[in-house]
Design an enzyme around this catalytic site. Structure first.
Site, PDB file in Angstrom:
ATOM      1  N   HIS A 241      -6.671   3.925   0.179  1.00  0.00           N
ATOM      2  CA  HIS A 241      -5.301   3.531   0.531  1.00  0.00           C
ATOM      3  C   HIS A 241      -5.055   2.063   0.162  1.00  0.00           C
ATOM      4  O   HIS A 241      -4.036   1.728  -0.439  1.00  0.00           O
ATOM      5  CB  HIS A 241      -5.100   3.776   2.040  1.00  0.00           C
ATOM      6  CG  HIS A 241      -3.770   3.392   2.592  1.00  0.00           C
ATOM      7  ND1 HIS A 241      -2.916   4.299   3.204  1.00  0.00           N
ATOM      8  CD2 HIS A 241      -3.128   2.201   2.664  1.00  0.00           C
ATOM      9  CE1 HIS A 241      -1.823   3.669   3.607  1.00  0.00           C
ATOM     10  NE2 HIS A 241      -1.932   2.391   3.301  1.00  0.00           N
ATOM     11  N   GLU A 242      -6.016   1.192   0.507  1.00  0.00           N
ATOM     12  CA  GLU A 242      -5.826  -0.251   0.244  1.00  0.00           C
ATOM     13  C   GLU A 242      -5.894  -0.561  -1.251  1.00  0.00           C
ATOM     14  O   GLU A 242      -5.127  -1.384  -1.760  1.00  0.00           O
ATOM     15  CB  GLU A 242      -6.879  -1.077   0.992  1.00  0.00           C
ATOM     16  CG  GLU A 242      -6.899  -0.917   2.504  1.00  0.00           C
ATOM     17  CD  GLU A 242      -5.542  -1.021   3.163  1.00  0.00           C
ATOM     18  OE1 GLU A 242      -4.638  -1.682   2.622  1.00  0.00           O
ATOM     19  OE2 GLU A 242      -5.370  -0.401   4.230  1.00  0.00           O
TER      20      GLU A 242
ATOM     21  N   GLY B  14      -6.594  -1.595   8.105  1.00  0.00           N
ATOM     22  CA  GLY B  14      -6.759  -2.077   6.737  1.00  0.00           C
ATOM     23  C   GLY B  14      -5.515  -2.825   6.308  1.00  0.00           C
ATOM     24  O   GLY B  14      -4.434  -2.628   6.880  1.00  0.00           O
TER      25      GLY B  14
ATOM     26  N   GLN C 192       0.753  -6.486   0.902  1.00  0.00           N
ATOM     27  CA  GLN C 192       1.355  -6.302   2.225  1.00  0.00           C
ATOM     28  C   GLN C 192       1.613  -7.627   2.944  1.00  0.00           C
ATOM     29  O   GLN C 192       2.320  -7.665   3.944  1.00  0.00           O
ATOM     30  CB  GLN C 192       0.449  -5.413   3.101  1.00  0.00           C
ATOM     31  CG  GLN C 192       0.345  -3.982   2.590  1.00  0.00           C
ATOM     32  CD  GLN C 192      -0.510  -3.143   3.507  1.00  0.00           C
ATOM     33  OE1 GLN C 192      -1.729  -3.186   3.428  1.00  0.00           O
ATOM     34  NE2 GLN C 192       0.109  -2.384   4.394  1.00  0.00           N
TER      35      GLN C 192
ATOM     36  N   CYS D 193       0.975   3.457   7.436  1.00  0.00           N
ATOM     37  CA  CYS D 193       0.858   2.213   6.675  1.00  0.00           C
ATOM     38  C   CYS D 193       1.573   1.104   7.424  1.00  0.00           C
ATOM     39  O   CYS D 193       2.686   1.290   7.919  1.00  0.00           O
ATOM     40  CB  CYS D 193       1.482   2.408   5.292  1.00  0.00           C
ATOM     41  SG  CYS D 193       1.402   0.935   4.255  1.00  0.00           S
ATOM     42  N   LEU D 194       0.934  -0.059   7.504  1.00  0.00           N
ATOM     43  CA  LEU D 194       1.550  -1.196   8.192  1.00  0.00           C
ATOM     44  C   LEU D 194       2.854  -1.616   7.521  1.00  0.00           C
ATOM     45  O   LEU D 194       3.682  -2.275   8.137  1.00  0.00           O
ATOM     46  CB  LEU D 194       0.572  -2.389   8.230  1.00  0.00           C
ATOM     47  CG  LEU D 194      -0.636  -2.210   9.154  1.00  0.00           C
ATOM     48  CD1 LEU D 194      -1.611  -3.365   8.982  1.00  0.00           C
ATOM     49  CD2 LEU D 194      -0.199  -2.104  10.614  1.00  0.00           C
TER      50      LEU D 194
ATOM     51  N   HIS E  90      -2.720   0.104  -2.917  1.00  0.00           N
ATOM     52  CA  HIS E  90      -1.733  -0.968  -2.704  1.00  0.00           C
ATOM     53  C   HIS E  90      -1.808  -2.014  -3.821  1.00  0.00           C
ATOM     54  O   HIS E  90      -0.788  -2.576  -4.224  1.00  0.00           O
ATOM     55  CB  HIS E  90      -1.992  -1.683  -1.370  1.00  0.00           C
ATOM     56  CG  HIS E  90      -1.280  -1.087  -0.186  1.00  0.00           C
ATOM     57  ND1 HIS E  90       0.083  -0.934  -0.119  1.00  0.00           N
ATOM     58  CD2 HIS E  90      -1.758  -0.633   1.009  1.00  0.00           C
ATOM     59  CE1 HIS E  90       0.432  -0.406   1.059  1.00  0.00           C
ATOM     60  NE2 HIS E  90      -0.677  -0.205   1.757  1.00  0.00           N
TER      61      HIS E  90
HETATM   62 ZN    ZN Z   1      -0.779   0.650   3.659  1.00  0.00          ZN
END
Ligand code: ZN
Length: 180
Positions: free
Chosen positions: A138-139, A46, A51, A96-97, A142
């Site tokens: 989660h997204e 995701g 991000q 998380c990326l 963000h």
């Molecule tokens: Zn994340």
């Protein structure tokens, strides 16, 4: 299509509250395509606007990543996503990326209904459980400047911060586990 740079914590752009998209045009469609490509190449399951340094309320999700076999799942590209229903509680192991190397378990709603628009501007509704439910929550977090580590206890947040800073100093940017 292009790979985008992933913004890393503690960059302040991850803390901004994003603006709703008012017009779904080629620029937004290109952004969604680039985000999907960036997510797949990271690899992650995701990715949200902030991000990749965008302040648009856009997310991409494909939870079917399998390290050995690549992707075989459904790619969701959602504009202005909103959780409209949530039910139950579950433990969700997340990474998380934007916070490489940190994997922690947080509480999430077990099932959610998410509404938004697809890349053509048509209404879209997703009913999700399990990993897809966690990933959507989660997204969408963000987009409001919320990171998954914010859901940890204060003590745990302190431990994570210490560990993460140490990894940053050592120049480690390794992704482990499921990152989104
Ligand atoms: Zn994340």
């Amino acid at each position: 299509m292009a790979l985008l740079d992933i913004v890393l914590h503690p960059d302040s752009r991850l803390r901004q509250k994003c603006e709703p998209v008012t017009e779904i045009n080629d620029e937004i469609r290109r952004l969604l395509g680039d985000m999907a490509e960036t997510m797949y190449s990271a690899p992650g399951i995701g990715l949200a606007g902030p991000q990749v340094a965008s302040s648009h309320r856009v997310i991409v999700v494909d939870v079917a990543y399998d390290g050995d076999n690549g992707y075989g799942g459904k790619l969701y590209k959602i504009v202005n996503p909103q959780v409209v229903e949530r039910e139950g509680v579950m433990d969700s192991e997340e990474g998380c990326l934007s916070i490489p190397g940190i994997i922690e378990t947080v509480k999430r709603a077990a099932t959610v209904v998410v509404e938004g628009l697809d890349e053509n501007g048509d209404p879209l509704s997703v009913e999700a459980e399990g990993l897809l439910s966690a990933c959507l929550q989660h997204e969408i977090d963000h987009l409001d400047g919320i990171l998954f580590i914010d859901h940890l206890s204060k003590l745990k947040q302190h431990l994570v911060k210490t560990k993460y800073n140490k990894m940053l100093q050592q120049g480690q940017h390794e992704y482990t586990g499921r990152t989104f």
